[in-house]
Design a protein around this motif. Structure first.
Motif, mmCIF file in Angstrom:
data_model
loop_
_atom_site.group_PDB
_atom_site.id
_atom_site.type_symbol
_atom_site.label_atom_id
_atom_site.label_comp_id
_atom_site.label_asym_id
_atom_site.label_seq_id
_atom_site.Cartn_x
_atom_site.Cartn_y
_atom_site.Cartn_z
ATOM 1 N N ARG A 27 0.838 -1.210 0.000
ATOM 2 C CA ARG A 27 0.000 0.000 0.000
ATOM 3 C C ARG A 27 0.867 1.253 0.000
ATOM 4 N NH1 ARG A 27 -4.200 -2.251 4.436
ATOM 5 N NH2 ARG A 27 -5.763 -3.153 3.017
ATOM 6 N N LYS A 28 1.956 1.228 0.768
ATOM 7 C CA LYS A 28 2.868 2.373 0.793
ATOM 8 C C LYS A 28 3.479 2.599 -0.593
ATOM 9 C CE LYS A 28 5.607 1.236 4.235
ATOM 10 N NZ LYS A 28 6.694 1.369 5.243
ATOM 11 N N VAL A 29 3.875 1.529 -1.247
ATOM 12 C CA VAL A 29 4.439 1.640 -2.592
ATOM 13 C C VAL A 29 3.399 2.197 -3.562
ATOM 14 C CG1 VAL A 29 5.393 0.352 -4.536
ATOM 15 C CG2 VAL A 29 6.090 -0.231 -2.208
ATOM 16 N N SER A 30 2.174 1.679 -3.472
ATOM 17 C CA SER A 30 1.089 2.130 -4.350
ATOM 18 C C SER A 30 0.804 3.612 -4.163
ATOM 19 C CB SER A 30 -0.167 1.306 -4.075
ATOM 20 O OG SER A 30 -1.255 1.743 -4.858
ATOM 21 N N GLY A 31 0.786 4.073 -2.912
ATOM 22 C CA GLY A 31 0.506 5.481 -2.655
ATOM 23 C C GLY A 31 1.624 6.398 -3.081
ATOM 24 N N ARG A 32 2.862 5.943 -2.912
ATOM 25 C CA ARG A 32 4.016 6.782 -3.247
ATOM 26 C C ARG A 32 4.262 6.825 -4.748
ATOM 27 N NH1 ARG A 32 7.407 9.118 -5.175
ATOM 28 N NH2 ARG A 32 9.500 9.736 -4.427
ATOM 29 N N PHE A 33 3.944 5.750 -5.458
ATOM 30 C CA PHE A 33 4.238 5.658 -6.896
ATOM 31 C C PHE A 33 2.974 5.282 -7.682
ATOM 32 C CE2 PHE A 33 8.189 4.584 -4.675
ATOM 33 C CZ PHE A 33 9.063 5.503 -5.244
ATOM 34 N N PRO A 34 2.036 6.210 -7.817
ATOM 35 C CA PRO A 34 0.773 5.895 -8.500
ATOM 36 C C PRO A 34 0.935 5.602 -9.991
ATOM 37 C CG PRO A 34 0.917 8.240 -8.037
ATOM 38 C CD PRO A 34 2.059 7.591 -7.321
ATOM 39 N N GLU A 35 2.099 5.940 -10.574
ATOM 40 C CA GLU A 35 2.322 5.660 -11.990
ATOM 41 C C GLU A 35 2.906 4.269 -12.222
ATOM 42 O OE1 GLU A 35 1.273 7.749 -14.327
ATOM 43 O OE2 GLU A 35 0.543 8.962 -12.643
ATOM 44 N N LEU A 36 3.325 3.618 -11.144
ATOM 45 C CA LEU A 36 3.900 2.279 -11.278
ATOM 46 C C LEU A 36 2.800 1.223 -11.203
ATOM 47 C CD1 LEU A 36 7.159 2.156 -9.093
ATOM 48 C CD2 LEU A 36 6.985 2.185 -11.587
ATOM 49 N N ALA A 37 2.821 0.291 -12.138
ATOM 50 C CA ALA A 37 1.942 -0.870 -12.037
ATOM 51 C C ALA A 37 2.510 -1.825 -10.985
ATOM 52 C CB ALA A 37 1.839 -1.579 -13.381
ATOM 53 N N ILE A 38 1.615 -2.441 -10.216
ATOM 54 C CA ILE A 38 2.016 -3.448 -9.236
ATOM 55 C C ILE A 38 1.387 -4.764 -9.675
ATOM 56 C CG2 ILE A 38 1.956 -4.159 -6.822
ATOM 57 C CD1 ILE A 38 1.691 -1.231 -6.044
ATOM 58 N N GLU A 39 2.216 -5.640 -10.241
ATOM 59 C CA GLU A 39 1.761 -6.936 -10.732
ATOM 60 C C GLU A 39 1.936 -7.972 -9.628
ATOM 61 O OE1 GLU A 39 4.108 -7.784 -14.169
ATOM 62 O OE2 GLU A 39 3.727 -5.847 -15.111
ATOM 63 N N MET A 40 0.897 -8.740 -9.333
ATOM 64 C CA MET A 40 0.924 -9.704 -8.228
ATOM 65 C C MET A 40 0.595 -11.095 -8.772
ATOM 66 S SD MET A 40 -0.937 -7.293 -5.332
ATOM 67 C CE MET A 40 -0.428 -8.358 -3.983
ATOM 68 N N TYR A 41 1.545 -12.025 -8.579
ATOM 69 C CA TYR A 41 1.481 -13.331 -9.221
ATOM 70 C C TYR A 41 1.284 -14.463 -8.217
ATOM 71 C CZ TYR A 41 3.373 -10.990 -13.381
ATOM 72 O OH TYR A 41 3.572 -10.156 -14.455
ATOM 73 N N ALA A 42 0.049 -14.869 -8.010
ATOM 74 C CA ALA A 42 -0.246 -16.099 -7.277
ATOM 75 C C ALA A 42 -0.200 -17.254 -8.281
ATOM 76 C CB ALA A 42 -1.611 -16.011 -6.614
ATOM 77 N N PRO A 43 -0.114 -18.498 -7.815
ATOM 78 C CA PRO A 43 0.006 -19.615 -8.765
ATOM 79 C C PRO A 43 -1.079 -19.645 -9.838
ATOM 80 C CG PRO A 43 0.510 -20.371 -6.561
ATOM 81 C CD PRO A 43 0.016 -18.961 -6.415
ATOM 82 N N ASP A 44 -2.319 -19.366 -9.457
ATOM 83 C CA ASP A 44 -3.402 -19.467 -10.439
ATOM 84 C C ASP A 44 -4.209 -18.183 -10.561
ATOM 85 O OD1 ASP A 44 -4.574 -19.556 -7.975
ATOM 86 O OD2 ASP A 44 -5.619 -21.467 -8.270
ATOM 87 N N ASP A 45 -3.621 -17.061 -10.160
ATOM 88 C CA ASP A 45 -4.338 -15.786 -10.219
ATOM 89 C C ASP A 45 -3.326 -14.656 -10.327
ATOM 90 O OD1 ASP A 45 -6.407 -13.881 -10.082
ATOM 91 O OD2 ASP A 45 -6.213 -13.723 -7.905
ATOM 92 N N THR A 46 -3.456 -13.829 -11.355
ATOM 93 C CA THR A 46 -2.574 -12.686 -11.541
ATOM 94 C C THR A 46 -3.389 -11.411 -11.460
ATOM 95 O OG1 THR A 46 -1.091 -13.958 -12.958
ATOM 96 C CG2 THR A 46 -0.926 -11.568 -13.082
#
Length: 267
Positions: A96-115
């Motif tokens: 959340r801190k990263v998301s708030g500080r860098f709103p232009e950056l995409a945050i990709e999250m990779y679970a085994p069967d869900d991205t």
């Protein structure tokens, strides 16, 4: 008992096992088949994720694969997760801190069967398309599936550089340093090297019989962990600094050279 019995050889995929055109040279295929026929265990250690790695070939890979830069071990033969060493829900406040500080950056999250992706941008959209993944767009990291094998940040080189400094104050997150536009974020203590040794232990293979081939910055920990490390002639300087031996380029069959050298060591 074959000449390569009790040996584990792990190779990075892009830039190492595969040539620049994305194919595996026939010389490499023949060397791996010979390595396996004589008792060796061969696998891939890649930054690609379970949903993004499409090159599994049972004729060439006969050990569980290391995915997501060490965040996951997956056995394609049984279609089972051997180990998931990823980020759990405790990383949500830091993300959340990263998301708030860098709103232009995409945050990709990779679970085994869900991205999932927060702040999907054009850079990440192209990244997903290249891996044939359609992400689920979310607004908060708590909406992702956990554990995540890894997280990636995507955006401008300037934002990525700043994010690496920012992550020093995020104890639940570690990263593979880069000067590029995609940043690999992992659970602290997890990398290709630590996971390679975990895989060897799982297979009952002694550390002194573990070998690795890699070309990039993200391969450095794996190369350091191996008993001997092979780096293609066109590899990155960081990787070359960890090499026991430089081999030919990936286009010319780097992994085949590595198999040949290991064979000469076993005579």
């Amino acid at each position: 008992m074959g000449r390569f019995s009790g040996i584990l050889l792990a190779s990075d995929y892009d830039g190492t096992l595969a040539a620049r055109d994305g194919t595996i040279p026939e010389r490499v295929r023949q060397a791996i088949r010979r390595f396996i026929a004589e008792g060796g265990r061969f696998t891939v250690s890649t930054g690609r994720t379970l949903l993004g790695f499409h090159a599994y070939d049972p004729d060439l890979i006969n050990a569980p694969a290391i995915l997501a830069n060490g965040g996951m071990i997956y056995d394609y033969s049984s279609r089972e997760v051997t180990e998931l060493l990823g980020l759990d829900e405790t990383c949500v406040p830091d993300l959340r801190k990263v998301s708030g500080r860098f709103p232009e950056l995409a945050i990709e999250m990779y679970a085994p069967d869900d991205t999932c992706c927060i702040h999907l941008n054009e850079r990440s959209r192209r990244h997903f398309e290249g891996h044939r993944i359609v992400p689920r767009e979310i607004e908060d990291p708590s909406e992702a599936s956990f554990p995540c094998a890894k997280v990636m940040l995507g955006g401008s080189a300037e934002d990525i550089a700043a994010a690496q400094e920012f992550l020093a104050d995020c104890p639940s997150l570690s990263f593979v340093p880069t000067k590029g536009t995609l940043l690999e974020v992992l659970r602290p203590g997890v990398n290709k090297g630590t996971t390679l040794l975990r895989l060897a232990e799982h297979l009952g293979i002694a550390p002194e019989n573990v070998y690795a081939v890699g070309d990039g910055d993200n391969d450095a920990d794996m190369l350091k962990a191996a008993a001997a490390a092979f780096v293609p002639a066109n590899g990155d300087e960081v990787a070359k600094a960890c090499a026991s031996c430089l081999v030919c380029s990936n286009d010319d069959g780097a992994v085949a050279d590595a198999v040949g050298i290991i064979g000469s060591m076993r005579k």
